[in-house]
Design an enzyme around this catalytic site. Structure first.
Site, PDB file in Angstrom:
ATOM      1  N   ARG A 236     -21.141  19.899  -5.468  1.00 20.82           N
ATOM      2  CA  ARG A 236     -21.760  19.959  -6.716  1.00 20.82           C
ATOM      3  C   ARG A 236     -21.666  21.744  -6.970  1.00 20.82           C
ATOM      4  O   ARG A 236     -21.812  22.537  -5.888  1.00 20.82           O
ATOM      5  CB  ARG A 236     -23.325  19.749  -7.119  1.00 20.82           C
ATOM      6  N   ASP A 260     -13.776  22.567  -6.715  1.00 22.44           N
ATOM      7  CA  ASP A 260     -13.543  21.639  -7.721  1.00 22.44           C
ATOM      8  C   ASP A 260     -14.698  21.497  -8.630  1.00 22.44           C
ATOM      9  O   ASP A 260     -14.658  20.779  -9.787  1.00 22.44           O
ATOM     10  CB  ASP A 260     -13.464  20.000  -6.981  1.00 22.44           C
ATOM     11  N   GLU A 265     -19.803  23.867 -15.280  1.00 22.39           N
ATOM     12  CA  GLU A 265     -18.606  23.020 -15.656  1.00 22.39           C
ATOM     13  C   GLU A 265     -18.620  22.222 -17.123  1.00 22.39           C
ATOM     14  O   GLU A 265     -17.879  21.748 -17.396  1.00 22.39           O
ATOM     15  CB  GLU A 265     -18.051  22.067 -14.574  1.00 22.39           C
ATOM     16  N   HIS A 297     -13.465  19.322 -11.486  1.00 23.21           N
ATOM     17  CA  HIS A 297     -13.956  18.193 -11.263  1.00 23.21           C
ATOM     18  C   HIS A 297     -13.044  16.997 -11.567  1.00 23.21           C
ATOM     19  O   HIS A 297     -13.202  16.009 -12.023  1.00 23.21           O
ATOM     20  CB  HIS A 297     -15.163  17.705 -12.279  1.00 23.21           C
TER      21      HIS A 297
END
Ligand code: NAI
Length: 332
Positions: A236, A260, A265, A297
């Site tokens: 996360r 990622d 985000e 993500h």
């Protein structure tokens, strides 16, 4: 049996059609989200599945579902924080989830990010774009078999990543609040996060975001990391203080970062975003850096994972309608 699927994405359609065909059950696909305005569509169905990006916390939704005889919302996600589980329970509506859809999907992207950074892929691409194809001494790589990989969080995804890194020849160490007996066969546990950070050439994060893991990686413990270490975060965004990571990447303390997930985000995940929106943000900054591999993500986004999310969510409904027993229930 009839099932209504809310918020169906184009990439899910094939999995829905296959499941419906294999199970001989009618599944109606609906593009919109489950909301007060769309809940009436559930009338006449035995169960609903959804993948919510907006909260389902309005009492009216649960009240109407119960009225229509729909006693389960089957979420096509692992996390169910977008639902008011208690409110749902009060109306006898079970919230079910897909706790495990493909640890490999996430673990493979972590390995891929680490390998791209180790092998200087972005640096090489940049040089090639400028017509420079030379074996520049700055582009020589380390091999993973000579590296120690530190896995932080040795649960389902962390253990899978550990196995993949080990398969490539790396020495794998791990840190977790709780020892996973299965992981002991693959990695050597360290007593503290600091010990792991001091020894690792690659650090890969695979733990959830809780109060005690917020900004787990920060200025203070980056100092403990090996010079030229690589940090990979597919967990996360808020597990790391991204400003501190950027500073360490710019100063050369960190060799690279594979990212990622980012704390900010929600401004770009699964959307088309114009340049203006990301101008001046960490997203623009990270995208401009050759020692960063950034994906928005996408770690979960494999055919297998999507197939498992769809089929398990539908199995959850089929099972409870046919047997009266709930599986993967989160709130009853
Ligand atoms: P899991 O529950 O199987 O494993 C998590 C591990 O973290 C557990 O072993 C737990 O003991 C450990 N942990 C928790 N708090 C800790 C702490 N303070 N210090 C050290 N260890 C701690 O979860 P799983 O399935 O492996 O997922 C890990 C994380 O991956 C998820 O929480 C999620 O944030 C992330 N994820 C990311 C996805 C993506 O697309 N980028 C997709 C799915 C999950």
């Amino acid at each position: 049996m009839r099932i209504l699927a809310y918020h169906v994405q184009p990439y899910e359609e094939k999995a829905f059609v296959n499941w419906a065909k294999n199970n001989g059950i009618e599944v109606v696909l609906e593009k919109g989200l489950l909301s007060v305005d769309s809940v009436d569509k559930a009338k006449g169905f035995d169960g609903v599945t959804t993948q919510q990006v907006i909260p389902v916390k309005d009492e009216e939704i649960f009240k109407k579902l119960k009225e229509y005889g729909v006693s389960q919302i089957s979420s096509r996600t692992a996390g169910v924080d977008m639902f008011d589980g208690l409110l749902a329970k009060n109306y006898g509506v079970a919230i079910t989830n897909v706790p495990r859809y493909s640890p490999n999907a996430i673990a493979e992207l972590a390995v891929s990010h680490a390998m791209q950074l180790l092998r200087n892929v972005k640096h090489i691409n940049s040089a090639m774009r400028n017509g420079d194809f030379t074996w520049n001494k700055d582009l020589i790589s380390r091999e993973i078999r000579n590296c120690t990989v530190g896995i932080v969080g040795t649960g389902k995804i962390g253990l899978t990543a550990a196995k993949l890194f080990k398969g490539l020849g790396a020495k794998v160490i791990g840190y977790d609040k709780f020892i996973n007996e299965e992981a002991k066969e693959v990695l050597e546990y360290k007593d503290t996060l600091d010990d792991l950070l001091k020894e690792s050439d690659v650090v890969s994060l695979h733990l959830p975001l809780f109060d005690d893991t917020y900004h787990l990686i920060n200025k203070e413990n980056i100092k403990l990391m090996k010079d030229d270490a690589i940090l990979v975060n597919t967990g996360r965004g808020a597990l790391v203080n991204i400003d501190d990571v950027i500073e360490a990447l710019e100063s050369g303390k960190l060799f690279g970062a594979g990212i990622d997930v980012l704390e900010c985000e929600t401004m770009y995940v699964n959307q088309k975003v114009d340049d203006e929106k990301i101008k001046g943000t960490v997203v623009e900054k990270l995208m401009s850096m050759d020692n960063v591999v950034l994906t928005g993500h996408f770690a979960f986004f494999t055919e297998t994972a999507v197939d498992n999310l769809v089929s398990t969510s539908l199995d959850n409904i089929k099972n409870s309608v046919e047997t009266g027993k709930l599986q993967n229930c989160t709130n009853m």
